[in-house]
Motif scaffolding. Structure first.
Motif, PDB file in Angstrom:
ATOM      1  N   LYS A   1      53.668  54.632  56.672  1.00 23.83           N
ATOM      2  CA  LYS A   1      53.999  53.841  55.486  1.00 23.83           C
ATOM      3  C   LYS A   1      55.222  54.426  54.793  1.00 23.83           C
ATOM      4  O   LYS A   1      55.173  55.541  54.276  1.00 23.83           O
ATOM      5  CB  LYS A   1      52.817  53.832  54.511  1.00 23.83           C
ATOM      6  CG  LYS A   1      52.973  52.839  53.374  1.00 23.83           C
ATOM      7  CD  LYS A   1      51.708  52.757  52.553  1.00 23.83           C
ATOM      8  CE  LYS A   1      51.842  51.736  51.440  1.00 23.83           C
ATOM      9  NZ  LYS A   1      52.028  50.372  51.962  1.00 23.83           N
TER      10      LYS A   1
ATOM     11  N   GLU B   1      45.634  44.938  54.599  1.00 18.65           N
ATOM     12  CA  GLU B   1      45.222  45.369  55.935  1.00 18.65           C
ATOM     13  C   GLU B   1      45.001  44.171  56.859  1.00 18.65           C
ATOM     14  O   GLU B   1      45.317  44.221  58.045  1.00 18.65           O
ATOM     15  CB  GLU B   1      43.948  46.208  55.844  1.00 18.65           C
ATOM     16  CG  GLU B   1      44.152  47.610  55.301  1.00 18.65           C
ATOM     17  CD  GLU B   1      44.999  48.469  56.221  1.00 18.65           C
ATOM     18  OE1 GLU B   1      44.876  48.310  57.458  1.00 18.65           O
ATOM     19  OE2 GLU B   1      45.790  49.278  55.714  1.00 18.65           O
TER      20      GLU B   1
ATOM     21  N   VAL C   1      55.296  46.708  54.617  1.00 17.46           N
ATOM     22  CA  VAL C   1      55.125  47.875  53.747  1.00 17.46           C
ATOM     23  C   VAL C   1      54.049  47.640  52.695  1.00 17.46           C
ATOM     24  O   VAL C   1      53.283  48.541  52.365  1.00 17.46           O
ATOM     25  CB  VAL C   1      56.462  48.250  53.073  1.00 17.46           C
ATOM     26  CG1 VAL C   1      56.285  49.443  52.128  1.00 17.46           C
ATOM     27  CG2 VAL C   1      57.512  48.569  54.127  1.00 17.46           C
ATOM     28  N   THR C   2      53.961  46.406  52.167  1.00 20.75           N
ATOM     29  CA  THR C   2      53.070  46.150  51.032  1.00 20.75           C
ATOM     30  C   THR C   2      51.927  45.190  51.338  1.00 20.75           C
ATOM     31  O   THR C   2      51.095  44.939  50.466  1.00 20.75           O
ATOM     32  CB  THR C   2      53.876  45.584  49.859  1.00 20.75           C
ATOM     33  OG1 THR C   2      54.515  44.350  50.260  1.00 20.75           O
ATOM     34  CG2 THR C   2      54.938  46.575  49.410  1.00 20.75           C
TER      35      THR C   2
ATOM     36  N   LEU D   1      48.352  42.852  57.902  1.00 22.13           N
ATOM     37  CA  LEU D   1      48.953  43.788  58.841  1.00 22.13           C
ATOM     38  C   LEU D   1      48.331  43.626  60.228  1.00 22.13           C
ATOM     39  O   LEU D   1      49.039  43.630  61.249  1.00 22.13           O
ATOM     40  CB  LEU D   1      48.769  45.218  58.339  1.00 22.13           C
ATOM     41  CG  LEU D   1      49.312  46.338  59.231  1.00 22.13           C
ATOM     42  CD1 LEU D   1      50.812  46.178  59.444  1.00 22.13           C
ATOM     43  CD2 LEU D   1      49.002  47.705  58.623  1.00 22.13           C
TER      44      LEU D   1
ATOM     45  N   LYS E   1      61.784  56.820  54.346  1.00 19.24           N
ATOM     46  CA  LYS E   1      60.586  57.515  54.801  1.00 19.24           C
ATOM     47  C   LYS E   1      60.767  59.025  54.693  1.00 19.24           C
ATOM     48  O   LYS E   1      61.809  59.570  55.081  1.00 19.24           O
ATOM     49  CB  LYS E   1      60.266  57.130  56.265  1.00 19.24           C
ATOM     50  CG  LYS E   1      59.061  57.864  56.854  1.00 19.24           C
ATOM     51  CD  LYS E   1      57.787  57.572  56.081  1.00 19.24           C
ATOM     52  CE  LYS E   1      56.624  58.408  56.579  1.00 19.24           C
ATOM     53  NZ  LYS E   1      55.456  58.289  55.690  1.00 19.24           N
TER      54      LYS E   1
ATOM     55  N   GLY F   1      53.573  49.479  60.928  1.00 19.32           N
ATOM     56  CA  GLY F   1      52.587  49.873  59.927  1.00 19.32           C
ATOM     57  C   GLY F   1      51.767  51.081  60.267  1.00 19.32           C
ATOM     58  O   GLY F   1      50.789  51.376  59.569  1.00 19.32           O
TER      59      GLY F   1
ATOM     60  N   SER G   1      56.972  52.901  61.687  1.00 21.90           N
ATOM     61  CA  SER G   1      56.990  52.296  60.356  1.00 21.90           C
ATOM     62  C   SER G   1      57.063  50.775  60.451  1.00 21.90           C
ATOM     63  O   SER G   1      56.514  50.065  59.603  1.00 21.90           O
ATOM     64  CB  SER G   1      58.188  52.829  59.554  1.00 21.90           C
ATOM     65  OG  SER G   1      58.097  54.222  59.368  1.00 21.90           O
TER      66      SER G   1
ATOM     67  N   GLU H   1      58.072  55.066  51.868  1.00 20.71           N
ATOM     68  CA  GLU H   1      57.928  55.200  50.415  1.00 20.71           C
ATOM     69  C   GLU H   1      58.571  54.031  49.673  1.00 20.71           C
ATOM     70  O   GLU H   1      58.083  53.627  48.606  1.00 20.71           O
ATOM     71  CB  GLU H   1      58.581  56.511  49.933  1.00 20.71           C
ATOM     72  CG  GLU H   1      57.785  57.766  50.224  1.00 20.71           C
ATOM     73  CD  GLU H   1      57.817  58.129  51.696  1.00 20.71           C
ATOM     74  OE1 GLU H   1      56.766  58.563  52.213  1.00 20.71           O
ATOM     75  OE2 GLU H   1      58.881  57.964  52.333  1.00 20.71           O
TER      76      GLU H   1
END
Length: 384
Positions: free
Chosen positions: A55, A73, A69-70, A76, A12, A52, A49, A57
């Motif tokens: 986010k 919505e 992370v991926t 999540l 991050k 969520g 993180s 990297e």
């Protein structure tokens, strides 16, 4: 049992400022873990993180097969229902009384009747010692009560994972011990997975089953409490003793000139502060008498004994000496001696689903701890 959290290579940054990189750890299900580190190392950022709110990297954060992370919505939103979060200041709505604060997640995320909401809210308020205070506003109660109200709200959806950010913030040492006791009592009853971010040395030494530490933008170590408490890693040892003597400085890390000057000062008799070089494994806090046995603590001890033979001899001796005679007999060890190979508990098998397939994202128990000497520490990587 609480959910397992598997973090792999999480990185991050904010703009060009790296917060932490390549963080890899596994929060064992149903156990209490603590994340330590000097101020400004991104511990609260790590919590955000995980759910969520921020986010990363790169990397993955797997919860029940969903990568936070991926994921979409919608995924999540559903996964977040597994979490309960206790923020530093409780984060209560000032215009709502404690009853409505605790009821808020139920009204927002479920379709339960008000009678059912009332039953659950009063149950959680009673669990956190707030029975009779439901009509008080946050401004009318103490900081400790606000913390407990925040925990009651975090528990109303029966979460599998509970995140706690600086539970001792604004509390005196006695109230911090009481709130720590409450965490263990809750864990013994619902077997949830806890992650506590803290600076409190006493809490870190006596409460969690597992300890991790962030330093110089990396995870220095993460593993069972016995491994960290007996570690000779300089930054871990310095932090757990609260001393000036070590790589952590006022601006997180020291240069070689500063370290040399301080070392000369300490050798000349200047006190390095902190506690007096506490060694060994102090007793862990236990649930209040009458509460169920903490199954997470039992699982952690089994895991520690399965890797005991790979630890330094001094660490082995400290761990064995910290065990009760009954535990030593159960695991076939004694003070000053190592377990025979035939007596070492076999590592738990990889978790399997109902159809026999390995559950995605699960790691072997032996993968949980980064053992001293098994790979470069964060400080060693920083020098390479």
């Amino acid at each position: 049992m609480g959910a397992e959290v598997v973090v792999e290579g999480l990185t991050k940054s904010f703009g060009k400022q790296a917060i932490w990189r390549d963080v890899t750890l596994t929060l064992p299900p149903g156990e209490v873990s603590a994340l330590l580190g000097p101020s400004g190392t991104g511990k609260s950022v790590f919590l955000k993180s995980m759910i969520g709110l921020l986010k990363p990297e790169r990397g993955r954060c797997m919860i029940n097969g969903v990568d936070i992370v991926t994921c979409s919505e919608r995924q999540l939103y559903e996964t977040r229902k597994l979490f309960g979060v206790l923020f530093q200041d409780g984060a209560l709505f000032g215009s709502m009384n404690l009853y409505d604060n605790v009821a808020f997640p139920l009204r927002e995320h479920t379709r339960k009747s008000e009678s059912e909401v009332r039953r659950i809210v009063l149950e959680k308020l009673d669990l956190t010692g707030l029975n009779g205070a439901e009509r008080k506003l946050p401004g009318e109660i103490s900081g400790g009560m606000r913390k407990r109200a925040g925990l009651a709200r975090a528990l109303v959806l029966d979460p599998e994972i509970i995140l706690v950010d600086e539970p001792d913030s604004g509390l005196d040492p006695v109230r911090t011990t009481y709130i720590s006791q409450l965490f263990l009592d809750v864990n013994s009853q619902i077997d949830a997975t806890f992650l506590i971010v803290t600076h409190n040395i006493n809490l870190a030494r006596t409460v969690p089953d597992n300890i991790g530490m962030l330093f110089r933008k990396e995870l220095v170590m993460f593993g069972p409490r016995e491994v960290l408490l007996t570690s000779e890693e300089p930054v871990v040892k310095q932090f757990l003793n609260g001393r000036m003597d070590g790589p952590i400085g006022m601006s997180e890390e020291k240069d070689s000139a500063t370290m040399a000057a301080e070392q000369a000062m300490f050798e000349a008799g200047h006190h390095a502060g902190g506690v007096e070089d506490v060694r060994g494994v102090p007793p862990q806090m236990q649930p209040t008498p009458g509460m169920p046995e903490r199954q997470g603590a039992r699982r952690r001890t089994d895991r520690v004994m399965s890797i005991l033979h790979s630890l330094p001899r001094a660490a082995q001796d400290s761990i064995i000496e910290s065990m009760s005679p009954e535990e030593q007999q159960h695991y076939g060890v004694h003070a000053g001696g190592r377990p025979a190979p035939s007596q070492r508990p076999a590592p738990s098998p990889r978790p399997r689903s109902g159809n026999g397939e390995r559950i995605e994202g699960r790691l072997d128990d032996e993968s949980v701890a980064r053992l001293p000497g098994s790979e470069p520490s964060g400080s060693e990587r920083g020098r390479s």
